[in-house]
Design an enzyme around this catalytic site. Structure first.
Site, mmCIF file in Angstrom:
data_model
loop_
_atom_site.group_PDB
_atom_site.id
_atom_site.type_symbol
_atom_site.label_atom_id
_atom_site.label_comp_id
_atom_site.label_asym_id
_atom_site.label_seq_id
_atom_site.Cartn_x
_atom_site.Cartn_y
_atom_site.Cartn_z
ATOM 1 N N ASP A 67 0.814 -1.209 0.000
ATOM 2 C CA ASP A 67 0.000 0.000 0.000
ATOM 3 C C ASP A 67 0.848 1.259 0.000
ATOM 4 O OD1 ASP A 67 0.915 -0.445 2.601
ATOM 5 O OD2 ASP A 67 -1.044 -0.981 3.370
ATOM 6 N N ASN A 136 -7.305 -2.642 14.411
ATOM 7 C CA ASN A 136 -8.700 -2.951 14.066
ATOM 8 C C ASN A 136 -8.791 -4.193 13.180
ATOM 9 O OD1 ASN A 136 -7.800 -2.107 11.596
ATOM 10 N ND2 ASN A 136 -9.043 -0.265 11.474
ATOM 11 N N HIS A 138 -7.123 -4.792 10.406
ATOM 12 C CA HIS A 138 -6.919 -4.625 8.962
ATOM 13 C C HIS A 138 -5.638 -5.310 8.501
ATOM 14 C CE1 HIS A 138 -4.677 -0.451 9.366
ATOM 15 N NE2 HIS A 138 -3.821 -1.450 9.441
ATOM 16 N N GLU A 143 -9.791 -2.039 5.531
ATOM 17 C CA GLU A 143 -10.345 -1.643 6.824
ATOM 18 C C GLU A 143 -11.599 -2.464 7.157
ATOM 19 O OE1 GLU A 143 -8.357 -0.048 8.511
ATOM 20 O OE2 GLU A 143 -8.189 2.071 8.055
HETATM 21 C C1 F6R Z 1 1.463 -1.489 6.152
HETATM 22 C C2 F6R Z 1 0.146 -2.072 6.254
HETATM 23 C C3 F6R Z 1 -0.633 -2.079 7.521
HETATM 24 C C4 F6R Z 1 0.216 -2.344 8.759
HETATM 25 C C5 F6R Z 1 -0.642 -2.286 10.022
HETATM 26 C C6 F6R Z 1 0.188 -2.446 11.267
HETATM 27 O O1 F6R Z 1 1.971 -1.623 4.846
HETATM 28 O O2 F6R Z 1 -0.335 -2.525 5.278
HETATM 29 O O3 F6R Z 1 -1.639 -3.061 7.429
HETATM 30 O O4 F6R Z 1 0.821 -3.603 8.651
HETATM 31 O O5 F6R Z 1 -1.308 -1.056 10.080
HETATM 32 O O6 F6R Z 1 1.018 -1.353 11.396
HETATM 33 P P1 F6R Z 1 2.188 -1.356 12.477
HETATM 34 O O7 F6R Z 1 3.099 -2.454 12.110
HETATM 35 O O8 F6R Z 1 2.846 0.008 12.338
HETATM 36 O O9 F6R Z 1 1.528 -1.541 13.797
#
Ligand code: F6R
Length: 241
Positions: A67, A136, A138, A143
């Site tokens: 992403d 959450n 995701h 989301e």
């Molecule tokens: C990042 C991504 C997100 C993160 C998730 C956890 O490329 O796709 O799904 O993996 O938000 O983020 P952290 O590791 O910062 O807690």
């Protein structure tokens, strides 16, 4: 689905790097799906260490990131382009032309999403997808919702994600509200999926993903239906299992 538990986030990173390294040794031209955020940093550190030690060669590898935020410059310190350069790409011998990321600044974002999915298909699909998990539930920026979206798409970030990502920006107002993300179909099509989760703030999302019904309200729960999914967790993230 396999679940492996470790005492520390560093051990989780080492285990993930072992699996990614094994994939690369078996198929040097592997297509790797990569993630940003805090979770994969220990994994990237270990991959860099193994590369510097002469153990891992990325010269034939191809990568696709999950992403990117919309409408921030690639050089912005919080862009995922910048993150990947700082945390991995500048320290290994991956060819720049083999490192793919969605363009969140494309004039036509729908066309960009379609182009990105086609590029993954042309590369032969993802061999191994590395994932973190949001508080959450995701994965990528898919989301909580009442559905799973198949292809790459533009996502409106939820308030919980904006708050979680605020720590990287000067203020909450600076956090982009939209991102381009691989869809659940593209993630599920990966031949292997590796999810790393560390820290107590992930414990509830991990519990819902592993222990509750498969539900798009916790997008990671779909991974339970993947034929080769591995969850690597530290004790804090696994505390509610
Ligand atoms: C990042 C991504 C997100 C993160 C998730 C956890 O490329 O796709 O799904 O993996 O938000 O983020 P952290 O590791 O910062 O807690």
């Amino acid at each position: 689905m396999q679940v492996h538990l470790y005492d520390t986030a560093e051990q989780v990173g080492q285990a993930a790097a072992i699996l990614i390294g094994a994939q690369l040794l078996e198929k040097p031209s592997s297509v790797l799906g990569l993630a940003t955020g805090s979770s994969p940093i220990p994994t990237y550190r270990e991959l860099i260490r193994l590369h510097r030690a002469g153990v891992l060669d990325f010269s034939s590898a191809i990568t696709f990131n999950l992403d990117e935020y919309c409408r921030i410059s690639e050089e912005h310190p919080c862009s995922y382009h910048r993150f990947m350069k700082d945390e991995l790409f500048d320290h290994i011998n991956l060819k720049p032309e083999n490192a793919h990321m969605p363009d969140g600044n494309a004039a036509d974002l729908s066309a960009e999403c379609a182009r990105y999915d086609r590029a993954i298909a042309r590369a032969g699909g993802i061999d191994l997808q590395l994932l973190g998990i949001g508080r959450n539930g995701h994965i990528g920026f898919n989301e909580p919702s009442d559905q799973f979206v198949y292809g790459c798409h533009v996502v409106r970030l939820t308030q919980s994600t904006i708050e979680a990502n605020r720590r990287f920006f000067d203020s909450e107002a600076d956090v982009p509200r939209e991102a381009v993300s691989l869809g659940i179909g593209s993630i599920m099509n990966a031949r292997r999926v590796l999810l790393v989760a560390t820290g107590a703030d992930k414990a509830e999302a991990v519990r819902k993903a592993i222990c509750e019904d498969i539900d798009p309200d916790t997008q990671a729960s779909i991974l339970r239906t993947h034929p080769s999914a591995v969850f690597l967790l530290d004790r804090a993230a696994a505390a509610r299992l």
